[in-house]
Write a protein that holds these residues in place. Structure first.
Motif, PDB file in Angstrom:
ATOM      1  N   TYR A 310       0.834  -1.207   0.000  1.00 29.84           N
ATOM      2  CA  TYR A 310       0.000   0.000   0.000  1.00 29.84           C
ATOM      3  C   TYR A 310       0.862   1.247   0.000  1.00 29.84           C
ATOM      4  CZ  TYR A 310      -2.954   3.724   1.825  1.00 29.84           C
ATOM      5  OH  TYR A 310      -3.603   4.922   2.017  1.00 29.84           O
ATOM      6  N   PRO A 311       0.593   2.265  -0.835  1.00 29.91           N
ATOM      7  CA  PRO A 311      -0.348   2.238  -1.966  1.00 29.91           C
ATOM      8  C   PRO A 311       0.427   2.205  -3.283  1.00 29.91           C
ATOM      9  CG  PRO A 311      -0.025   4.498  -1.252  1.00 29.91           C
ATOM     10  CD  PRO A 311       0.988   3.648  -0.517  1.00 29.91           C
ATOM     11  N   ILE A 312       0.927   1.047  -3.672  1.00 36.01           N
ATOM     12  CA  ILE A 312       1.796   0.916  -4.836  1.00 36.01           C
ATOM     13  C   ILE A 312       1.142   1.484  -6.097  1.00 36.01           C
ATOM     14  CG2 ILE A 312       1.001  -1.416  -5.433  1.00 36.01           C
ATOM     15  CD1 ILE A 312       4.671  -0.362  -5.536  1.00 36.01           C
ATOM     16  N   HIS A 313      -0.180   1.363  -6.202  1.00 34.63           N
ATOM     17  CA  HIS A 313      -0.863   1.849  -7.402  1.00 34.63           C
ATOM     18  C   HIS A 313      -0.797   3.365  -7.516  1.00 34.63           C
ATOM     19  CE1 HIS A 313      -3.776   2.222  -4.174  1.00 34.63           C
ATOM     20  NE2 HIS A 313      -4.560   2.969  -4.935  1.00 34.63           N
ATOM     21  N   LYS A 314      -0.547   4.047  -6.400  1.00 28.63           N
ATOM     22  CA  LYS A 314      -0.428   5.499  -6.410  1.00 28.63           C
ATOM     23  C   LYS A 314       1.028   5.957  -6.504  1.00 28.63           C
ATOM     24  CE  LYS A 314      -4.777   6.777  -5.910  1.00 28.63           C
ATOM     25  NZ  LYS A 314      -5.479   7.648  -6.895  1.00 28.63           N
ATOM     26  N   THR A 315       1.942   5.203  -5.905  1.00 28.96           N
ATOM     27  CA  THR A 315       3.328   5.659  -5.789  1.00 28.96           C
ATOM     28  C   THR A 315       4.238   5.174  -6.906  1.00 28.96           C
ATOM     29  OG1 THR A 315       3.898   3.754  -4.402  1.00 28.96           O
ATOM     30  CG2 THR A 315       3.138   5.740  -3.273  1.00 28.96           C
ATOM     31  N   ALA A 316       3.812   4.185  -7.674  1.00 30.54           N
ATOM     32  CA  ALA A 316       4.705   3.544  -8.648  1.00 30.54           C
ATOM     33  C   ALA A 316       5.320   4.536  -9.626  1.00 30.54           C
ATOM     34  CB  ALA A 316       3.963   2.447  -9.403  1.00 30.54           C
ATOM     35  N   MET A 317       4.548   5.498 -10.065  1.00 26.18           N
ATOM     36  CA  MET A 317       5.034   6.420 -11.090  1.00 26.18           C
ATOM     37  C   MET A 317       5.671   7.676 -10.505  1.00 26.18           C
ATOM     38  SD  MET A 317       4.396   4.603 -13.667  1.00 26.18           S
ATOM     39  CE  MET A 317       4.883   5.763 -14.944  1.00 26.18           C
ATOM     40  N   SER A 318       5.805   7.757  -9.195  1.00 21.73           N
ATOM     41  CA  SER A 318       6.437   8.930  -8.590  1.00 21.73           C
ATOM     42  C   SER A 318       7.950   8.847  -8.764  1.00 21.73           C
ATOM     43  CB  SER A 318       6.057   9.045  -7.113  1.00 21.73           C
ATOM     44  OG  SER A 318       6.404   7.880  -6.416  1.00 21.73           O
ATOM     45  N   ASN A 319       8.627   9.933  -8.439  1.00 23.46           N
ATOM     46  CA  ASN A 319      10.049  10.079  -8.750  1.00 23.46           C
ATOM     47  C   ASN A 319      10.910   9.412  -7.673  1.00 23.46           C
ATOM     48  OD1 ASN A 319      12.425  10.813  -9.913  1.00 23.46           O
ATOM     49  ND2 ASN A 319      12.218  13.004  -9.530  1.00 23.46           N
ATOM     50  N   GLN A 320      11.015   8.095  -7.781  1.00 22.12           N
ATOM     51  CA  GLN A 320      11.855   7.310  -6.880  1.00 22.12           C
ATOM     52  C   GLN A 320      12.646   6.320  -7.717  1.00 22.12           C
ATOM     53  OE1 GLN A 320       9.395   4.676  -4.364  1.00 22.12           O
ATOM     54  NE2 GLN A 320       7.682   5.223  -5.684  1.00 22.12           N
ATOM     55  N   ASP A 321      13.581   5.621  -7.076  1.00 22.88           N
ATOM     56  CA  ASP A 321      14.540   4.829  -7.833  1.00 22.88           C
ATOM     57  C   ASP A 321      14.264   3.339  -7.846  1.00 22.88           C
ATOM     58  OD1 ASP A 321      16.818   6.825  -8.636  1.00 22.88           O
ATOM     59  OD2 ASP A 321      16.205   7.362  -6.608  1.00 22.88           O
ATOM     60  N   ALA A 322      13.337   2.880  -7.065  1.00 20.70           N
ATOM     61  CA  ALA A 322      12.934   1.474  -7.056  1.00 20.70           C
ATOM     62  C   ALA A 322      11.561   1.399  -6.410  1.00 20.70           C
ATOM     63  CB  ALA A 322      13.940   0.614  -6.285  1.00 20.70           C
ATOM     64  N   LEU A 323      10.859   0.300  -6.669  1.00 25.84           N
ATOM     65  CA  LEU A 323       9.583   0.055  -6.007  1.00 25.84           C
ATOM     66  C   LEU A 323       9.824  -0.925  -4.865  1.00 25.84           C
ATOM     67  CD1 LEU A 323       7.125  -0.216  -9.032  1.00 25.84           C
ATOM     68  CD2 LEU A 323       7.835   1.796  -7.732  1.00 25.84           C
ATOM     69  N   TYR A 324       9.624  -0.455  -3.657  1.00 28.17           N
ATOM     70  CA  TYR A 324       9.969  -1.200  -2.449  1.00 28.17           C
ATOM     71  C   TYR A 324       8.676  -1.569  -1.729  1.00 28.17           C
ATOM     72  CZ  TYR A 324      12.041  -1.824   2.265  1.00 28.17           C
ATOM     73  OH  TYR A 324      12.431  -2.288   3.496  1.00 28.17           O
ATOM     74  N   ILE A 325       8.534  -2.854  -1.438  1.00 32.93           N
ATOM     75  CA  ILE A 325       7.320  -3.363  -0.802  1.00 32.93           C
ATOM     76  C   ILE A 325       7.709  -4.146   0.449  1.00 32.93           C
ATOM     77  CG2 ILE A 325       5.279  -4.831  -1.067  1.00 32.93           C
ATOM     78  CD1 ILE A 325       5.655  -4.429  -4.150  1.00 32.93           C
ATOM     79  N   GLU A 326       7.179  -3.727   1.594  1.00 31.62           N
ATOM     80  CA  GLU A 326       7.364  -4.485   2.832  1.00 31.62           C
ATOM     81  C   GLU A 326       6.224  -5.501   2.925  1.00 31.62           C
ATOM     82  OE1 GLU A 326       8.842  -3.050   7.084  1.00 31.62           O
ATOM     83  OE2 GLU A 326       6.742  -2.555   6.742  1.00 31.62           O
ATOM     84  N   VAL A 327       6.573  -6.777   2.983  1.00 30.12           N
ATOM     85  CA  VAL A 327       5.582  -7.837   2.828  1.00 30.12           C
ATOM     86  C   VAL A 327       5.009  -8.244   4.188  1.00 30.12           C
ATOM     87  CG1 VAL A 327       5.128 -10.112   1.850  1.00 30.12           C
ATOM     88  CG2 VAL A 327       6.919  -8.667   0.849  1.00 30.12           C
ATOM     89  N   TRP A 328       3.685  -8.256   4.253  1.00 26.89           N
ATOM     90  CA  TRP A 328       2.967  -8.672   5.454  1.00 26.89           C
ATOM     91  C   TRP A 328       1.780  -9.530   5.043  1.00 26.89           C
ATOM     92  CZ3 TRP A 328       5.301  -7.863   9.938  1.00 26.89           C
ATOM     93  CH2 TRP A 328       6.183  -6.785  10.065  1.00 26.89           C
ATOM     94  N   PRO A 329       1.235 -10.345   5.997  1.00 27.85           N
ATOM     95  CA  PRO A 329      -0.014 -11.040   5.697  1.00 27.85           C
ATOM     96  C   PRO A 329      -1.085 -10.028   5.275  1.00 27.85           C
ATOM     97  CG  PRO A 329       0.940 -11.856   7.744  1.00 27.85           C
ATOM     98  CD  PRO A 329       1.747 -10.653   7.343  1.00 27.85           C
ATOM     99  N   PRO A 330      -1.957 -10.393   4.347  1.00 27.20           N
ATOM    100  CA  PRO A 330      -2.288 -11.763   3.940  1.00 27.20           C
ATOM    101  C   PRO A 330      -1.412 -12.367   2.849  1.00 27.20           C
ATOM    102  CG  PRO A 330      -3.775 -10.238   2.878  1.00 27.20           C
ATOM    103  CD  PRO A 330      -2.906  -9.414   3.768  1.00 27.20           C
ATOM    104  N   VAL A 331      -0.304 -11.716   2.470  1.00 25.82           N
ATOM    105  CA  VAL A 331       0.619 -12.334   1.515  1.00 25.82           C
ATOM    106  C   VAL A 331       1.477 -13.323   2.285  1.00 25.82           C
ATOM    107  CG1 VAL A 331       2.527 -11.920  -0.083  1.00 25.82           C
ATOM    108  CG2 VAL A 331       0.607 -10.322   0.003  1.00 25.82           C
ATOM    109  N   ILE A 332       1.140 -14.604   2.189  1.00 32.23           N
ATOM    110  CA  ILE A 332       1.802 -15.617   3.016  1.00 32.23           C
ATOM    111  C   ILE A 332       2.387 -16.770   2.209  1.00 32.23           C
ATOM    112  CG2 ILE A 332       0.432 -15.113   5.073  1.00 32.23           C
ATOM    113  CD1 ILE A 332      -1.367 -17.484   4.380  1.00 32.23           C
ATOM    114  N   HIS A 333       1.990 -16.910   0.936  1.00 29.17           N
ATOM    115  CA  HIS A 333       2.460 -18.027   0.131  1.00 29.17           C
ATOM    116  C   HIS A 333       3.564 -17.586  -0.833  1.00 29.17           C
ATOM    117  CE1 HIS A 333      -1.759 -19.218   1.172  1.00 29.17           C
ATOM    118  NE2 HIS A 333      -1.118 -20.336   1.505  1.00 29.17           N
TER     119      HIS A 333
END
Length: 572
Positions: A310-333
């Motif tokens: 959250y909220p990758i769909h909003k931040t993806a196109m902003s001026n940063q150098d990588a897309l960084y996601i901290e993984v938490w449940p419910p992403v478990i598999h």
């Protein structure tokens, strides 16, 4: 002399990453229990193509560490990756083989192998083994976690200070480690939470905070209070200026953190209440911060934490150098890790993806068997890397993250350190085949179900779904290549990425693969971080009849955890 008389043999590049036009060396360390004359053969490859071969002779004195250096091939302008094979011999008998890798890039964003440092006590002064260990894993961008005085006042007013968690820290040590990582070709990223003020700060600036509908302030563990990041708010001006000062002080960029909550909150303007949608605010804050830090350093980097995606769909196109996601449940598999990476890439930003996927099974207080934790870790790494993502996991002195609070890291056993180094060597050497932005994932259209363009046959089932008990087939296409990733999930009790595993997957042998020929073939190759010596195997193949024309047929000798097969087309 035999292997038992060699007490140490290692090879690694002298920097984590090189810049165009820079020179570099492979460092070879050798130690023997007895005096002797040895030969070291060093070969440098671009994927499987041999570029350079050097033969060295060295006389070792018993018990003394001998250090050699070999100049590297550094001919890239944007991003190029290389592998190194080293063979140690005596009297024409090979005693040991070692492998490593290196790359050249015009900016770390091309291949952001993210690591961390979190120990900045005064006792750390002059102790730079942690930076040396980062280098051996090729970690080229390093997050300085909780290095700062306060979350609302980053740069310490004195060299010695207490941080908000009660740790005694030294700003002298912080500066020393910044210089050390930069000397090794790494970027030093300063951690900073975008909206965290301490309780006393909020009490002095109550109209700067964000509140629940009942009027209570949002906070984390009653220490960090959530501030208002609406464009034009006093807090936004304040924190952007803090970030600017950090880059001015010598950091190479900012790691902008959030806590995943609140997603919506209320700000108080006089006696009025206004709803704030934080997802709409983050991109504007990112862009403003990047604009300001670039004024200080034209190469300054920025990474923003999309907590739980959250909220990758909003931040993806902003001026940063990588897309960084901290993984938490419910992403478990395991397959859901690939889903995160695929989704981030599909947003079209052309940025590399980093997952912060902590491994709590390694935490000492968890009480788990180390081998159990390691069995799970290799599957998590294989999944992330084969899916085209990077993994924030390693840092300090051969340590591994177990929680979101980095000082709760865990040590790796020496036997596991070597295995993890092979995985990181692998993603550097084969960077183009894993991370090129032109890669196209065709897993669900070329194999499995009704798809017959690529088929597999062996003792177990094969499927592109990441199903437990099967071999997971990830198929990628790149101009000039067809790339097949096989991840072994046979014999596992579950497919939870956070968990350890009772055993490694059951080895698969003699996997027969049939691939529709869409182009003329130059060669078929297999590589794996599970190969102890890091070699690339040239696979024999034959041309057979296929329902859609002609096909290549070849055999993959074995599969432990993860094997990559790539077909090099001759006419692309």
């Amino acid at each position: 002399m035999n292997k038992t008389s060699i007490t140490h043999f290692d090879i690694y590049p002298d920097q984590a990453q090189y810049r165009p036009g820079q020179q570099g060396n492979a460092i070879i360390e050798l130690e023997a229990a007895t005096d002797g004359l040895f030969q070291v053969d060093v070969e440098i490859y671009r994927i499987e193509q041999l570029l350079s071969a050097v033969k060295l002779e060295v006389i070792c004195k018993a018990g003394e560490r001998t250090i050699l250096s070999v100049p590297l091939v550094l001919d890239g302008e944007e991003w190029e990756s290389y592998g190194i094979q080293a063979r140690l011999s005596q009297d024409n008998q090979i005693l040991l083989t070692k492998a490593t890798a290196y790359d050249i890039a015009d900016h770390w964003r091309r291949a952001p192998r993210y690591g961390f440092l979190s120990d900045f006590r005064a006792e750390e002064k002059g102790k730079l083994q942690d930076v040396e260990s980062l280098n051996k894993f090729h970690l080229n961008v390093v997050q300085f976690y909780d290095w700062m005085y306060r979350h609302d006042e980053l740069i310490p007013p004195h060299d010695e200070f207490l941080d908000p968690m009660g740790r005694e820290l030294s700003y002298k040590v912080v500066r020393e480690k910044i210089a050390a990582v930069q000397q090794k070709g790494m970027a030093a990223m300063a951690y900073g939470a975008v909206y965290a003020g301490l309780k006393d700060f909020l009490e002095e600036h109550k109209d700067w905070g964000l509140y629940k509908r009942n009027g209570e302030p949002f906070h984390l563990i009653d220490i960090f209070y959530i501030m208002d990041i609406m464009p034009g708010s006093p807090w936004s001006d304040h924190i952007v200026e803090q970030f600017r000062q950090v880059v001015e002080a010598g950091f190479d960029g900012i790691h902008m953190d959030q806590y995943g909550f609140p997603k919506k909150a209320f700000r108080h303007i006089g006696d009025k209440e206004e709803l704030v949608d934080l997802a709409e605010c983050y991109p504007l804050l990112i862009d403003r911060t990047k604009e300001e830090v670039l004024k200080i350093n034209s190469e300054a980097g920025l990474i923003f934490n999309n907590v739980g995606n959250y909220p990758i769909h909003k931040t993806a196109m902003s001026n940063q150098d990588a897309l960084y996601i901290e993984v938490w449940p419910p992403v478990i598999h395991l397959r859901e890790l690939k889903g995160l990476i695929d989704n981030a890439k599909a947003l079209g930003s052309q940025k590399q993806v980093i997952l912060s996927a902590y491994l709590p099974s390694f935490h000492p207080k968890a009480g788990h068997d180390p081998e159990w934790a390691e069995n799970g870790a290799v599957l998590t790494m294989a999944t992330i890397f084969a899916s085209g993502g990077y993994h924030l996991l390693l840092g300090e002195n051969m340590k591994m993250l177990t929680t979101a609070y980095y000082p709760d890291y865990a040590a790796m056993r020496p036997s596991f350190i070597g295995e993890v180094r092979r995985y990181y060597d692998f993603i550097v050497r084969f960077g183009k085949l894993l991370y090129d932005h032109h890669l196209d994932d065709i897993s669900f259209t070329y194999t499995g179900g009704v798809n017959t363009e690529i088929t597999f046959a062996g003792d177990s089932e094969f499927a592109p779904n990441g199903d437990i008990g099967k071999v997971w087939t990830l198929i990628k296409r790149l101009p000039g290549y067809q790339i097949l990733h096989l991840i072994n999930l046979v014999g596992l009790e579950d497919d939870y990425w956070e968990h350890g595993k009772k055993q490694r997957p059951i080895r698969q042998n003699n996997i027969r693969c049939t691939v529709l020929m869409e182009h003329l073939v130059e060669g078929v190759y297999a590589a794996s971080p599970d190969f102890p010596s890091g070699e690339v195997l040239s696979l024999c193949y034959e041309i057979v009849e296929h329902e859609q024309g002609q096909a290549l047929q070849f055999e993959i000798p074995s599969l432990d955890v993860w094997t990559m097969v790539y077909i090099k087309w001759a006419d692309q």
